[in-house]
Design a protein around this motif. Structure first.
Motif, PDB file in Angstrom:
ATOM      1  N   PRO A   1      23.633  15.891 -22.091  1.00 10.28           N
ATOM      2  CA  PRO A   1      22.936  14.638 -21.758  1.00 10.28           C
ATOM      3  C   PRO A   1      23.319  14.127 -20.375  1.00 10.28           C
ATOM      4  N   TRP A   2      22.392  13.420 -19.733  1.00  9.21           N
ATOM      5  CA  TRP A   2      22.703  12.757 -18.471  1.00  9.21           C
ATOM      6  C   TRP A   2      22.330  11.283 -18.579  1.00  9.21           C
ATOM      7  N   ASP A   3      22.930  10.497 -17.721  1.00  9.14           N
ATOM      8  CA  ASP A   3      22.695   9.058 -17.721  1.00  9.14           C
ATOM      9  C   ASP A   3      21.391   8.761 -16.984  1.00  9.14           C
ATOM     10  N   THR A   4      20.634   7.802 -17.491  1.00  7.19           N
ATOM     11  CA  THR A   4      19.356   7.456 -16.876  1.00  7.19           C
ATOM     12  C   THR A   4      19.523   7.083 -15.405  1.00  7.19           C
ATOM     13  N   ALA A   5      20.604   6.384 -15.085  1.00  4.44           N
ATOM     14  CA  ALA A   5      20.811   5.918 -13.710  1.00  4.44           C
ATOM     15  C   ALA A   5      21.086   7.064 -12.743  1.00  4.44           C
ATOM     16  N   THR A   6      21.613   8.173 -13.252  1.00  7.10           N
ATOM     17  CA  THR A   6      21.966   9.297 -12.378  1.00  7.10           C
ATOM     18  C   THR A   6      21.124  10.532 -12.685  1.00  7.10           C
ATOM     19  N   ARG A   7      19.982  10.350 -13.350  1.00  4.70           N
ATOM     20  CA  ARG A   7      19.160  11.497 -13.715  1.00  4.70           C
ATOM     21  C   ARG A   7      18.658  12.206 -12.461  1.00  4.70           C
ATOM     22  N   PRO A   8      18.467  13.512 -12.541  1.00  3.19           N
ATOM     23  CA  PRO A   8      18.055  14.266 -11.352  1.00  3.19           C
ATOM     24  C   PRO A   8      16.647  13.917 -10.901  1.00  3.19           C
ATOM     25  N   ARG A   9      16.417  14.059  -9.611  1.00  4.29           N
ATOM     26  CA  ARG A   9      15.071  13.897  -9.050  1.00  4.29           C
ATOM     27  C   ARG A   9      14.382  15.250  -9.161  1.00  4.29           C
ATOM     28  N   ALA A  10      13.436  15.366 -10.070  1.00  2.00           N
ATOM     29  CA  ALA A  10      12.755  16.632 -10.344  1.00  2.00           C
ATOM     30  C   ALA A  10      11.506  16.336 -11.156  1.00  2.00           C
ATOM     31  N   ASP A  11      10.653  17.342 -11.279  1.00  2.00           N
ATOM     32  CA  ASP A  11       9.427  17.164 -12.053  1.00  2.00           C
ATOM     33  C   ASP A  11       9.294  18.172 -13.183  1.00  2.00           C
ATOM     34  N   ALA A  12      10.390  18.818 -13.485  1.00  2.00           N
ATOM     35  CA  ALA A  12      10.438  19.687 -14.657  1.00  2.00           C
ATOM     36  C   ALA A  12      11.884  19.816 -15.100  1.00  2.00           C
ATOM     37  N   ILE A  13      12.048  20.103 -16.383  1.00  5.78           N
ATOM     38  CA  ILE A  13      13.370  20.328 -16.964  1.00  5.78           C
ATOM     39  C   ILE A  13      13.286  21.573 -17.836  1.00  5.78           C
ATOM     40  N   VAL A  14      14.330  22.394 -17.790  1.00  6.58           N
ATOM     41  CA  VAL A  14      14.430  23.549 -18.690  1.00  6.58           C
ATOM     42  C   VAL A  14      15.795  23.524 -19.361  1.00  6.58           C
ATOM     43  N   THR A  15      15.859  24.120 -20.550  1.00  5.87           N
ATOM     44  CA  THR A  15      17.150  24.204 -21.246  1.00  5.87           C
ATOM     45  C   THR A  15      17.104  25.301 -22.283  1.00  5.87           C
ATOM     46  N   ARG A  16      18.306  25.764 -22.652  1.00  6.08           N
ATOM     47  CA  ARG A  16      18.443  26.620 -23.824  1.00  6.08           C
ATOM     48  C   ARG A  16      19.419  25.977 -24.803  1.00  6.08           C
ATOM     49  N   THR A  17      19.769  24.723 -24.553  1.00  8.32           N
ATOM     50  CA  THR A  17      20.723  23.994 -25.384  1.00  8.32           C
ATOM     51  C   THR A  17      20.012  23.366 -26.575  1.00  8.32           C
ATOM     52  N   GLU A  18      20.435  23.738 -27.757  1.00  5.41           N
ATOM     53  CA  GLU A  18      19.831  23.185 -28.966  1.00  5.41           C
ATOM     54  C   GLU A  18      20.180  21.707 -29.097  1.00  5.41           C
ATOM     55  N   GLY A  19      19.249  20.930 -29.616  1.00  3.74           N
ATOM     56  CA  GLY A  19      19.485  19.517 -29.843  1.00  3.74           C
ATOM     57  C   GLY A  19      19.301  18.631 -28.636  1.00  3.74           C
ATOM     58  N   LEU A  20      18.892  19.200 -27.500  1.00  5.66           N
ATOM     59  CA  LEU A  20      18.554  18.410 -26.315  1.00  5.66           C
ATOM     60  C   LEU A  20      17.031  18.352 -26.206  1.00  5.66           C
ATOM     61  N   ALA A  21      16.470  17.179 -26.361  1.00  6.87           N
ATOM     62  CA  ALA A  21      15.027  17.006 -26.192  1.00  6.87           C
ATOM     63  C   ALA A  21      14.745  16.768 -24.714  1.00  6.87           C
ATOM     64  N   ILE A  22      13.942  17.625 -24.124  1.00  6.30           N
ATOM     65  CA  ILE A  22      13.595  17.480 -22.715  1.00  6.30           C
ATOM     66  C   ILE A  22      12.134  17.061 -22.624  1.00  6.30           C
ATOM     67  N   GLY A  23      11.858  16.140 -21.714  1.00  4.27           N
ATOM     68  CA  GLY A  23      10.500  15.621 -21.632  1.00  4.27           C
ATOM     69  C   GLY A  23      10.106  15.205 -20.240  1.00  4.27           C
ATOM     70  N   VAL A  24       8.837  14.865 -20.117  1.00  4.55           N
ATOM     71  CA  VAL A  24       8.307  14.320 -18.869  1.00  4.55           C
ATOM     72  C   VAL A  24       7.562  13.040 -19.205  1.00  4.55           C
ATOM     73  N   THR A  25       7.462  12.142 -18.232  1.00  4.25           N
ATOM     74  CA  THR A  25       6.659  10.935 -18.399  1.00  4.25           C
ATOM     75  C   THR A  25       5.349  11.116 -17.631  1.00  4.25           C
ATOM     76  N   ALA A  26       4.288  10.533 -18.185  1.00  2.00           N
ATOM     77  CA  ALA A  26       2.969  10.717 -17.566  1.00  2.00           C
ATOM     78  C   ALA A  26       2.032   9.595 -17.969  1.00  2.00           C
ATOM     79  N   ALA A  27       1.037   9.360 -17.115  1.00  2.00           N
ATOM     80  CA  ALA A  27      -0.032   8.400 -17.402  1.00  2.00           C
ATOM     81  C   ALA A  27      -1.263   8.826 -16.608  1.00  2.00           C
ATOM     82  N   ASP A  28      -1.725  10.007 -16.836  1.00  2.00           N
ATOM     83  CA  ASP A  28      -2.868  10.722 -16.253  1.00  2.00           C
ATOM     84  C   ASP A  28      -2.474  12.111 -15.769  1.00  2.00           C
ATOM     85  N   CYS A  29      -1.255  12.261 -15.233  1.00  8.28           N
ATOM     86  CA  CYS A  29      -0.807  13.585 -14.799  1.00  8.28           C
ATOM     87  C   CYS A  29      -0.661  14.506 -16.008  1.00  8.28           C
ATOM     88  N   GLY A  30      -0.564  15.800 -15.742  1.00 11.11           N
ATOM     89  CA  GLY A  30      -0.559  16.784 -16.803  1.00 11.11           C
ATOM     90  C   GLY A  30       0.831  17.130 -17.316  1.00 11.11           C
TER      91      GLY A  30
END
Length: 256
Positions: free
Chosen positions: A81-110
């Motif tokens: 896990p990472w803290d919201t205040a220090t989250r990375p600047r990126a537009d995708a996330i990848v993981t192989r760690t079980e139990g970590l939900a990775i997501g993106v935010t959107a409001a028209d983008c894909g």
């Protein structure tokens, strides 16, 4: 009922959700499940909304990760896990760690969710027009390969986004694409307004995925602009609203 991908839903040991705006505590223009920490919504309400999303995904709130999105081709690798205040600047996330939900935010983008079921590697990409054009999908696939995935085995799902019948753009937008590749002209059709065109973002995303070697692709087919269950940046602008909510679309590997 939240929209889901039949392809992803059929894979054991995997959960995903394309969240709508229903089921949260925000009000006004943010009604109701606003997950946008960058919005002007009350921070405590956004936190509660994200807690509810995490619960639906079966993870602790701190294990629902999103990045600080900047419409880039950049990818973050998550192993804890990472803290919201220090989250990375990126537009995708990848993981192989079980139990970590990775997501993106959107409001028209894909939003695009990925999994290689054999390698147990997942990804989530925020593909607006700029990210899709500059390579965020290809970057996500390459980052998944670095974790052991094989692109021929990757399954991808395209979530709710603004569809061609709602996405009018100007001539300079079309020119930006056709200068990159003349064949991209095929993703535009004439608009009723002179000098304007309608852009097929979903089709463009699918083409980029297929050209990258990902051939198992689902698409929800949902248009965020015309479907009031979803936040839409463009709809908010057309209505003169001061801000807009953001969806979270996420995927997680169950712990074995």
């Amino acid at each position: 009922m939240m929209p889901a991908s039949p392809l992803l839903s059929a894979i054991p040991g995997l959960r995903h959700t394309f969240f709508t705006r229903e089921g949260g505590v925000s009000d006004g223009i943010y009604q109701s499940l606003n997950g946008g920490v960058g919005s002007q919504d009350d921070a405590s309400r956004v936190a509660e909304n994200r807690r509810r999303m995490a619960a639906q995904l079966g993870v602790a709130p701190a294990h629902l990760l999103t990045a600080y999105q900047v419409h880039s081709p950049d990818v973050a690798v998550a192993s804890e896990p990472w803290d919201t205040a220090t989250r990375p600047r990126a537009d995708a996330i990848v993981t192989r760690t079980e139990g970590l939900a990775i997501g993106v935010t959107a409001a028209d983008c894909g939003p695009v969710l990925f999994v290689d079921p054999r390698a147990r590697v997942i990804g989530a990409a925020h593909a607006g027009w700029k990210g899709a054009l500059t390579g965020v999908l290809e970057s996500t696939i390459a980052a998944m390969e670095q974790l052991g995935a094989e692109r021929a085995g990757i399954v991808a799902a395209i979530g709710p986004l603004i569809r061609q019948h709602s996405y009018e753009v100007g001539a300079e937008f079309v020119e930006r694409f056709t200068l990159a590749d003349a064949e991209y002209a095929g993703f535009f059709i004439p608009s009723a307004r002179e000098g304007h065109s309608m852009f097929d973002l979903a089709g463009f995303i699918r083409m980029r995925l297929e050209n990258a070697g990902v051939l198992m692709i689902d698409d929800t087919g949902i248009d965020t602009y015309s479907d009031e269950r979803f936040y839409s940046y463009r709809r908010s602008v057309h209505r003169g609203e001061p801000d807009y909510g953001r969806h979270v679309h996420a995927i997680v590997l169950d712990r074995e």
